[in-house]
Every structure is written in structure tokens, then in C-alpha cells.
Design an enzyme around this catalytic site. Sequence first.
Site, PDB file in Angstrom:
ATOM      1  CG  ASN A   1      -0.211   0.765  -3.877  1.00 29.54           C
ATOM      2  OD1 ASN A   1      -0.819   0.887  -2.829  1.00 29.54           O
ATOM      3  ND2 ASN A   1       0.978   1.342  -4.071  1.00 29.54           N
TER       4      ASN A   1
ATOM      5  CB  ALA B   1      -0.908  -0.003   1.227  1.00 31.92           C
ATOM      6  CB  CYS B   2       2.174   3.847  -1.527  1.00 34.06           C
ATOM      7  SG  CYS B   2       3.663   3.105  -0.833  1.00 34.06           S
ATOM      8  CB  THR B   3      -2.448   6.832  -0.559  1.00 34.94           C
ATOM      9  OG1 THR B   3      -2.990   5.563  -0.202  1.00 34.94           O
ATOM     10  CG2 THR B   3      -3.552   7.683  -1.170  1.00 34.94           C
TER      11      THR B   3
ATOM     12  NE  ARG C   1      -4.508   1.712   0.576  1.00 38.93           N
ATOM     13  CZ  ARG C   1      -3.606   1.816  -0.372  1.00 38.93           C
ATOM     14  NH1 ARG C   1      -3.136   3.002  -0.707  1.00 38.93           N
ATOM     15  NH2 ARG C   1      -3.154   0.756  -1.006  1.00 38.93           N
TER      16      ARG C   1
END
Length: 346
Positions: free
Chosen positions: A197, A23-25, A229
Amino acid sequence: MRFKLKMLLAALVTTQLALPATACTRAVYKGPEQTIITARSMDWKDEIPADLWLFPRGITRQGEVGPNSISWTAKYGSIVASAFDIASADGMNEKGLVANLLWLVESRYPEYDGSQPGLTIAAWVQYMLDNFATVAEAVAAMQSEPFVIVSADIPGTSKFATLHLAISDATGDNAVFEYIDGKLVIHHSPDYTVMTNSPIFEKQLAINEYWREIGGTTMLPGTNRAADRFVRASFYLNAIPQTSDPKLAVASVFSVIRNASVPFGISSEAEPNISSTRWRTVSDQKRLTYYFETALTPNTFWVDIRKVNFAAGQPVRKLPLAQHEIYAGDALAQFKPAKPFVFAGL
């Protein structure tokens, strides 16, 4: 159209269930009076030590992939957050260009045999920050594909680095760069203000369109999956106050990126690769101020790079963070001269 979107959403949810949740945003706020602020969370299963670096103009670099590596001299100074001190993962240059590197499991890079110019993926962010003042400049340069991005296993692991890149500038322009089936795909529009992602960016846009029809005040997807997200960040960017007040704007953007973060220490037997948020950055591109916070320190600090002397010949400087050092307010005075790290390559 509604039926097609529902079918696409169902297919993508099924796909997401089969993928590890890495996960990353990244989200870009556009307020009045040219207030542009980009936020990102860095999420990873394990510790991902970060340090902050100030790089002046005039640094000579090369692509770190062998004899046919590209080379360049930095036109612009920058502040970057490193990952393991082997890669630039995030940063902003003195012209307000921001670059964010995020995981994308679907990434497939061209086969690299050394016959064409190459650039290690660890230096992709730095190449953008060193060379371009605007998104339009970067897109124009990349459309001719002057080099091949070269990836490899993350040092010390058997995990191949599959990443995509987002950039934004002080005008509010945005672009996303992805390698899909060995081909560079560029998405360029001021409207592309959110990236997470999996799935690929084109499909993320389709999912978000479905949720727009439902309406965020009715219901929003609440899991930590990338697609959810993306939807939450997109909705809240437009729901928070539209203001040019820097304190209110930065606070609002932090609230959005925290909402899209993954709680620290969360785990799931069904999803062993689920990723906790390790650190967050917020880049005020109008006021050239870079904010930073980690999950294991109790406060947010910042660096006003308008005060930095980026002239060629100035020393590289480093702010240590890998041991969870604590800073308060503007931490510029805490940076110390340091030897620049070497980008991981072949």
C-alpha cells in the site's frame, strides 16, 4: 547515495506513522520452467465478504458511471474473488493474466464530469481480465488512457475508495497502475514483483533498495506497515526454493504471503484503522490453478480453471464464501449457476 536513501527512508517512515494502516500485499514468484505464481492478501479493518465467480467469454459489460460509460465484451473467461459482491478485487483469466486491486491512500483520480468515457473502479480488475492475455497488451492499451477511472465512497460507508492495480502474466511480466495527482502512472517491468500500500510505488522501490544494502539475513523490518511488508516479501521471494515442482512452489509462495499478512484480530489504540488479513489467494499461472483461503476457515482449497468451459453462452457460476463456507481440494464442482453481480458505480 546511501545517505540519500537513509534520509528518504526516515522521511517515509514519518509519513507512514501519520497514515492509517490499511494493509494488502501482492507478490509474484518466478521459478524454473516458466513457473509463475502470484499471491495476494486481502486485509481490511472489518469483514470484507468474498465469493468466487466463474465468468465465461462473451459477457457484455459497461462501466457503470452513467451515459458515457465504456462498454466491452469479454474476450477471455476468468475466475474472480468479489468484495461485497459489488467489485472484482482479485482474479485470473484463462490466459494466466492475474489482476490484484490494493488500497493506496495517496490515489487521486481525475475529476469526472461525464464528458469523457469512464469506468467504475469496482470493474477495473474485471476490465483487465476480460480484455487482455498479457501485461504488454494491457499497458499498450492503457497508455493512451481510453477511459477515466471513476471512484466513489464504498457503499454503506463514508470512506472514499483509493486503490491501485497490479497485473502479472504467465511470462512473468508485471505492471502497476496508479493515479497520482489526477494522472495515470504506469510502472512496467518484469522486476516489479511486489506491491503493498502506501507509499506510492516509486517510493516503495526506494525503501526496498535501502534494505537490500543491509541484507535480509542481517535484519528485516518486522512491523505490519506496508513498507515493511514490501521489504519482507521482496526478500523471501528470492530466498525460498527455486523449483518447478508445483506442490513445493505453491507451498513456498503461501509461506511468503502469510509472512506478509497481518494477524487476525490485531488492534492498536494508536492505529485504529489497522487491518487484519481476511483472505489470501495464490494463482499458479502456468497450471491455471487458483488457490484460496480465509482467516476463519481451517483449510486451503483451489479451482483448476483448465477444467472450466469458458465458452460464450455458458452460465455464470458462483462459489459462496461470505458465510465462511468450508471447501476442500478442487472446489470446481461446488460452483452453481448464478446471476452475475452488478458493479458498484455512480
